[in-house]
Design an enzyme around this catalytic site. Sequence first.
Site, PDB file in Angstrom:
ATOM      1  N   TYR A   1       0.821  -1.222   0.000  1.00  0.00           N
ATOM      2  CA  TYR A   1       0.000   0.000   0.000  1.00  0.00           C
ATOM      3  C   TYR A   1       0.849   1.264   0.000  1.00  0.00           C
ATOM      4  O   TYR A   1       0.741   2.106   0.896  1.00  0.00           O
ATOM      5  CB  TYR A   1      -0.928   0.015   1.234  1.00  0.00           C
TER       6      TYR A   1
ATOM      7  N   TYR B   1     -12.022  -7.560   6.578  1.00  0.00           N
ATOM      8  CA  TYR B   1     -10.860  -7.610   5.683  1.00  0.00           C
ATOM      9  C   TYR B   1     -10.535  -9.071   5.420  1.00  0.00           C
ATOM     10  O   TYR B   1     -10.397  -9.857   6.365  1.00  0.00           O
ATOM     11  CB  TYR B   1      -9.635  -6.896   6.286  1.00  0.00           C
TER      12      TYR B   1
ATOM     13  N   ASP C   1     -12.870 -16.699   8.680  1.00  0.00           N
ATOM     14  CA  ASP C   1     -11.518 -16.310   8.270  1.00  0.00           C
ATOM     15  C   ASP C   1     -10.692 -16.098   9.548  1.00  0.00           C
ATOM     16  O   ASP C   1     -10.766 -15.044  10.172  1.00  0.00           O
ATOM     17  CB  ASP C   1     -11.604 -15.030   7.423  1.00  0.00           C
TER      18      ASP C   1
ATOM     19  N   LYS D   1      -0.866 -16.904   8.070  1.00  0.00           N
ATOM     20  CA  LYS D   1      -0.016 -16.084   8.936  1.00  0.00           C
ATOM     21  C   LYS D   1       0.816 -16.882   9.946  1.00  0.00           C
ATOM     22  O   LYS D   1       1.905 -17.344   9.619  1.00  0.00           O
ATOM     23  CB  LYS D   1      -0.856 -15.029   9.643  1.00  0.00           C
TER      24      LYS D   1
HETATM   25  N1  PMP Z   1      -7.791 -12.440   6.040  1.00  0.00           N
HETATM   26  C1  PMP Z   1      -7.424 -11.768   7.139  1.00  0.00           C
HETATM   27  C2  PMP Z   1      -8.358 -11.732   8.327  1.00  0.00           C
HETATM   28  C3  PMP Z   1      -6.182 -11.125   7.185  1.00  0.00           C
HETATM   29  O1  PMP Z   1      -5.834 -10.436   8.292  1.00  0.00           O
HETATM   30  C4  PMP Z   1      -5.323 -11.200   6.061  1.00  0.00           C
HETATM   31  C5  PMP Z   1      -3.972 -10.530   6.036  1.00  0.00           C
HETATM   32  N2  PMP Z   1      -3.847  -9.334   6.672  1.00  0.00           N
HETATM   33  C6  PMP Z   1      -5.748 -11.921   4.937  1.00  0.00           C
HETATM   34  C7  PMP Z   1      -6.986 -12.527   4.965  1.00  0.00           C
HETATM   35  C8  PMP Z   1      -4.900 -12.020   3.699  1.00  0.00           C
HETATM   36  O2  PMP Z   1      -3.772 -12.798   3.928  1.00  0.00           O
HETATM   37  P1  PMP Z   1      -2.475 -12.618   3.013  1.00  0.00           P
HETATM   38  O3  PMP Z   1      -1.955 -11.246   3.273  1.00  0.00           O
HETATM   39  O4  PMP Z   1      -1.554 -13.712   3.481  1.00  0.00           O
HETATM   40  O5  PMP Z   1      -2.900 -12.819   1.597  1.00  0.00           O
END
Ligand code: PMP
Length: 429
Positions: free
Chosen positions: A15, A143, A244, A273
């Site tokens: 970003y 997100y 998620d 993660k």
């Molecule tokens: N879902 C959530 C809740 C996240 O926090 C993130 C990453 N910040 C993602 C999906 C996307 O993961 P990535 O950056 O490994 O593509």
Amino acid sequence: MMDLKFDQTHIWHPYTSLTKPLPVYPVSRAYENKIVLEDGRYLIDGMSSWWAAIHGYNHPELNQAIHSQTEKMSHVMFGGLTHQPAIDLCKKLVELTPAGLDKVFLADSGSISVEVAIKMAVQYWHSEGKPQKSKLLTVRNGYHGDTFAAMSVCDPVNGMHNLFNKVLQKHHFVESPAAGFKQSFTPEAMVEMESRLARYHNEIAAIIIEPIVQGAGGMRFYHPQYLTELKRLCERYDVLLIADEIATGFGRTGKLFACEWANISPDILCLGKALTGGYMTLAATLTTEKVANGICKGQAGVFMHGPTFMGNPLACAVANAAISLLFKNDWALQVKQIENWLNEWLQPLADYPQVDEVRVLGAIGVVELKNPVDMQKIQAHFVDCGVWIRPFGRLVYLMPPYISQRADIKRLAKAIKSWLECPNDKTEG
Ligand code: PMP
């Protein structure tokens, strides 16, 4: 010395602008919860490299897992072949995640695991003879990643949907859960969600949500009862639930998985993660036998996804070691201690006039300001204080590695306190 000029003029960072790039700090190495800059200064890490490096950096056991695996094989294709690290990892994930999630797809990043989850939901309903069930329902302030399907369920404002208007699929959004984690929950919280489901369930494949913590969309913690009610509504209206847990998984909120706060099992679960202890990119999408069987009895007969680096053995080996470390280190105690220290050092900051709210859950501490921070100034301030904290918007937040000690949390909180006390911030706040 690193060629920062080249970096600024040729390399995108997350970003950022390439015409007006913000400064980046050159890192030469990292160990434990310390990030060492090229000039020799070291910073106490408050971010776990975006929720990932829960055991800290350069961990001997994680290093060893990668070294030994490299000597066997770094990678083989997953089409037609399999290997022990993947089998071990998937067994562990099936065992540890909420009941019923026992079919695993290994994806290459969090966003991709969300794409996979969405595809699973859509393919499932297609196989069930209901191809019209292809929309998603979600809440604002969510997100889920930066790829197109994931972006289409991110908050429309934060996610800048207007930029990609012509490309993004249109889905259903309702207000985000209003009641905070510790506030009282009232049934009215579900009214909008329920009426949307009642009206549109015939076209909705799944609800997608971050359980308990809405991360990048605002660091909001919501009431577990919301999740319990949501699961009930999904069953009532025959809609799948995608949780998620890419950010919340592996202990961060004080439960191994945030779904456990509400005692629910989703139909599809995304992990990423911290899965590899922040060593390598790897994610997983788990689902139930019902969804898997549904997909496989359909027109395609198979699940339509298969990336080149699927099930990468190095990533699986380090994920296995990271999961073992969680239990060896007693993650629940580590997270509880950090929660206590965050409460001790961050809660008093609520008294500063620039602060809107301080909230802590598990090893997550958030100082929400009334006005957005000046990124460049606050970043320089934190580096001068010897800490690595990366705020966004009005949010200054900590999610330190689980190995952090009391003195580390105190130092991180003191850096935030000194920002609130310095004249720079007054101009902003
Ligand atoms: N879902 C959530 C809740 C996240 O926090 C993130 C990453 N910040 C993602 C999906 C996307 O993961 P990535 O950056 O490994 O593509």
